[in-house]
Design a protein around this motif. Structure first.
Motif, PDB file in Angstrom:
ATOM      1  N   UNK A  37      -8.233 -11.155  -7.111  1.00 37.35           N
ATOM      2  CA  UNK A  37      -6.860 -10.365  -7.205  1.00 37.35           C
ATOM      3  C   UNK A  37      -5.717 -11.119  -8.133  1.00 37.35           C
ATOM      4  N   UNK A  38      -5.759 -12.514  -7.831  1.00 39.89           N
ATOM      5  CA  UNK A  38      -4.736 -13.306  -8.495  1.00 39.89           C
ATOM      6  C   UNK A  38      -4.812 -13.047 -10.079  1.00 39.89           C
ATOM      7  N   UNK A  39      -6.056 -13.166 -10.554  1.00 36.20           N
ATOM      8  CA  UNK A  39      -6.256 -13.332 -11.890  1.00 36.20           C
ATOM      9  C   UNK A  39      -5.925 -11.954 -12.407  1.00 36.20           C
ATOM     10  N   UNK A  40      -6.314 -10.950 -11.688  1.00 36.74           N
ATOM     11  CA  UNK A  40      -5.804  -9.416 -12.369  1.00 36.74           C
ATOM     12  C   UNK A  40      -4.186  -9.582 -12.634  1.00 36.74           C
ATOM     13  N   UNK A  41      -3.493 -10.278 -11.545  1.00 34.49           N
ATOM     14  CA  UNK A  41      -2.195 -10.322 -11.703  1.00 34.49           C
ATOM     15  C   UNK A  41      -1.662 -11.255 -12.740  1.00 34.49           C
ATOM     16  N   UNK A  42      -2.328 -12.236 -13.139  1.00 28.71           N
ATOM     17  CA  UNK A  42      -2.170 -13.057 -14.252  1.00 28.71           C
ATOM     18  C   UNK A  42      -2.116 -12.479 -15.658  1.00 28.71           C
ATOM     19  N   UNK A 100      -7.353 -22.260 -17.240  1.00 30.31           N
ATOM     20  CA  UNK A 100      -7.729 -20.800 -16.684  1.00 30.31           C
ATOM     21  C   UNK A 100      -6.802 -19.804 -17.190  1.00 30.31           C
ATOM     22  N   UNK A 101      -5.614 -20.129 -16.917  1.00 31.94           N
ATOM     23  CA  UNK A 101      -4.508 -19.099 -17.165  1.00 31.94           C
ATOM     24  C   UNK A 101      -4.558 -18.876 -18.608  1.00 31.94           C
ATOM     25  N   UNK A 222       9.349 -11.076 -12.354  1.00 32.01           N
ATOM     26  CA  UNK A 222       9.725 -11.983 -11.124  1.00 32.01           C
ATOM     27  C   UNK A 222       9.137 -11.511  -9.911  1.00 32.01           C
ATOM     28  N   UNK A 223       8.964 -10.144  -9.547  1.00 28.70           N
ATOM     29  CA  UNK A 223       8.297  -9.531  -8.660  1.00 28.70           C
ATOM     30  C   UNK A 223       6.694  -9.979  -8.544  1.00 28.70           C
ATOM     31  N   UNK A 224       6.142  -9.639  -9.672  1.00 29.30           N
ATOM     32  CA  UNK A 224       4.757  -9.986  -9.637  1.00 29.30           C
ATOM     33  C   UNK A 224       4.253 -11.524  -9.389  1.00 29.30           C
ATOM     34  N   UNK A 225       5.198 -12.098 -10.051  1.00 30.70           N
ATOM     35  CA  UNK A 225       4.740 -13.562  -9.857  1.00 30.70           C
ATOM     36  C   UNK A 225       5.004 -14.008  -8.430  1.00 30.70           C
ATOM     37  N   UNK A 226       6.010 -13.501  -7.944  1.00 32.17           N
ATOM     38  CA  UNK A 226       6.106 -13.830  -6.430  1.00 32.17           C
ATOM     39  C   UNK A 226       4.869 -13.444  -5.632  1.00 32.17           C
ATOM     40  N   UNK A 227       4.377 -12.051  -5.844  1.00 34.76           N
ATOM     41  CA  UNK A 227       3.152 -11.962  -5.239  1.00 34.76           C
ATOM     42  C   UNK A 227       1.849 -12.530  -5.723  1.00 34.76           C
TER      43      UNK A 227
END
Length: 310
Positions: A37-42, A100-101, A222-227
Motif C-alpha cells: 500500500x505504501x509503495x502505491x502511495x509513493x 527504492x523510492x 502533504x496529506x498523502x505523505x502523512x498517510x
C-alpha cells in the motif's frame, strides 16, 4: 561494516527461535500488505515531489507517529548499548530507501517488487554467516524456488539493463544488510524501541539529500505523505515483530506476498497489469512461502512435544 556488528545478542538460533512460526508469519504478511500500500502511495505522490523528498517526509511523519509513545514511556526506555548498530542500520536503511523510492517512480510497481525479491538470497546467506542462524535445506529450497518464480515473472531475457535496474540492485544489497541488522537489534531491544530509533536517526539523515531537490508540497500531497508515514510505520512495526519471533531467514519467503498485493493495487490504480506468466510466477512464489509455513509449524509442534516429554 565490521561483521561482528551484526552478531545478535540474544537467541539467534536454536529451538527457542522456532517457537511461534505462525504468529511470525502473520506479522510478516501484514508487513507485506502495508508496504505494498505504501509503495502505491509513493508512486502517487511522486507526480508532485522528487523521490528523495518523499523519503524525508516518510521518515519525518513516521517519527511523529512514534513521538506520543516516546513521551509516554520516557527516554529511559530508549537506553541502549547498541547506538553504533542503530546508526549503521539507519545509514544502510537510508541508502535502501533512496534507491527504492527512486526505482518505484521509474518502473512498473510489479516489476520493481519482483526485482526486490533477490533480497532473500542475501539475507539467508548473511543470516547464516553473521547471525549464526541455522538455515536448513528447506529454507534454502524455499528461497530458491521463490527466486525461480521471480524469474518467471520478469523473464530477464526480455529485459534490458538500464540504470534503474542497477539502482534496484543497490537497493537489494542495502536492504539485505538492513534486515540483518534489524534482526540483531530485535533480539535484544523491544520492537517499539527499534522502530523509534529508526525515526530518530533517519529523519535528520534523510533531510540532506532532500535539500538538493526541495520543493514545498501542496496540502494534498502533504496529506498523502502523512498517510504514507503512518502506513509504512505499521509495516515496520509488523516486520520488526516478525523478526523478533523467528529467524530472518525463515521470514523472508513470506515477503514474496508483496508481489500479488502490489499487482492487485497496480492494476486498478496505474493500469499496470501482470500477464499470465506473471501470475504463474506469483503462484510459485506463494507455494514456496506456504511450504515453509507448513514445515516450520510442524517443526514447532515436534519441539514442543519433545520438550513436554523431557
Amino acid at each position: 561494516m565490521p561483521t561482528h556488528a551484526l552478531t545478535a545478542k540474544g537467541p539467534a538460533s536454536g529451538p527457542g527461535m522456532a517457537g511461534k512460526p505462525l504468529e511470525a508469519a502473520f506479522w510478516m504478511l501484514g508487513a507485506a500488505l502495508f508496504i505494498a500500500i505504501g509503495n502505491a502511495m509513493i508512486r502517487h505522490v511522486s507526480g508532485e515531489l522528487h523521490p528523495f523528498e518523499i523519503v524525508f517526509f516518510r521518515n519525518l511523519f513516521s517519527l511523529m507517529f512514534m513521538l506520543p509513545w516516546i513521551a509516554a514511556v520516557g527516554l529511559g526506555r530508549l537506553r541502549t548499548g547498541r547506538a553504533g548498530l542503530y546508526a549503521s542500520r539507519s545509514a544502510t536503511s537510508l541508502v535502501a530507501m533512496l534507491c527504492w523510492f527512486y526505482s518505484v517512480t521509474h518502473m512498473p510497481l510489479p516489476d520493481a517488487t519482483a526485482l526486490s525479491f533477490t533480497i532473500p538470497l542475501f539475507v539467508t546467506t548473511g543470516a547464516a554467516l553473521f547471525l549464526h542462524e541455522t538455515v536448513r535445506a528447506r529454507r534454502w529450497a524455499a528461497v530458491l524456488v521463490g527466486l525461480a518464480g521471480v524469474m518467471i515473472v520478469i523473464r530477464p531475457d526480455d529485459a534490458t539493463l538500464d540504470p534503474t535496474i542497477l539502482v534496484m540492485l543497490l537497493h537489494c544489497v542495502a536492504a539485505a544488510v538492513t534486515t540483518l541488522q534489524v534482526r540483531a537489534l530485535a533480539t535484544s531491544d523491544g520492537v517499539m524501541v527499534v522502530v523509534a530509533y529508526m525515526g530518530l536517526f533517519l529523519t535528520p539523515m534523510a533531510l540532506l539529500p532532500a535539500l538538493f531537490v526541495w520543493e514545498w508540497p501542496s496540502w494534498t500531497a502533504l496529506g498523502w505523505l502523512v498517510l504514507l508515514g503512518g502506513v509504512l510505520t505499521l509495516g515496520q512495526l509488523a516486520m520488526t515483530r516478525a523478526f523478533k519471533l523467528a529467524p530472518a531467514s525463515a521470514m523472508m519467503p513470506y515477503d514474496y506476498a508483496r508481489l500479488p498485493f502490489t499487482a492487485l493495487l497496480a492494476w486498478p490504480l496505474f493500469g499496470e497489469a501482470m500477464d499470465l506468466w506473471g501470475w504463474v510466477g506469483a503462484g510459485v512464489i506463494a507455494a514456496s512461502a506456504l511450504y515453509t509455513a507448513h514445515r516450520d509449524a510442524a517443526q514447532s509442534r515436534a519441539e514442543r512435544t519433545a520438550s513436554a516429554k523431557a
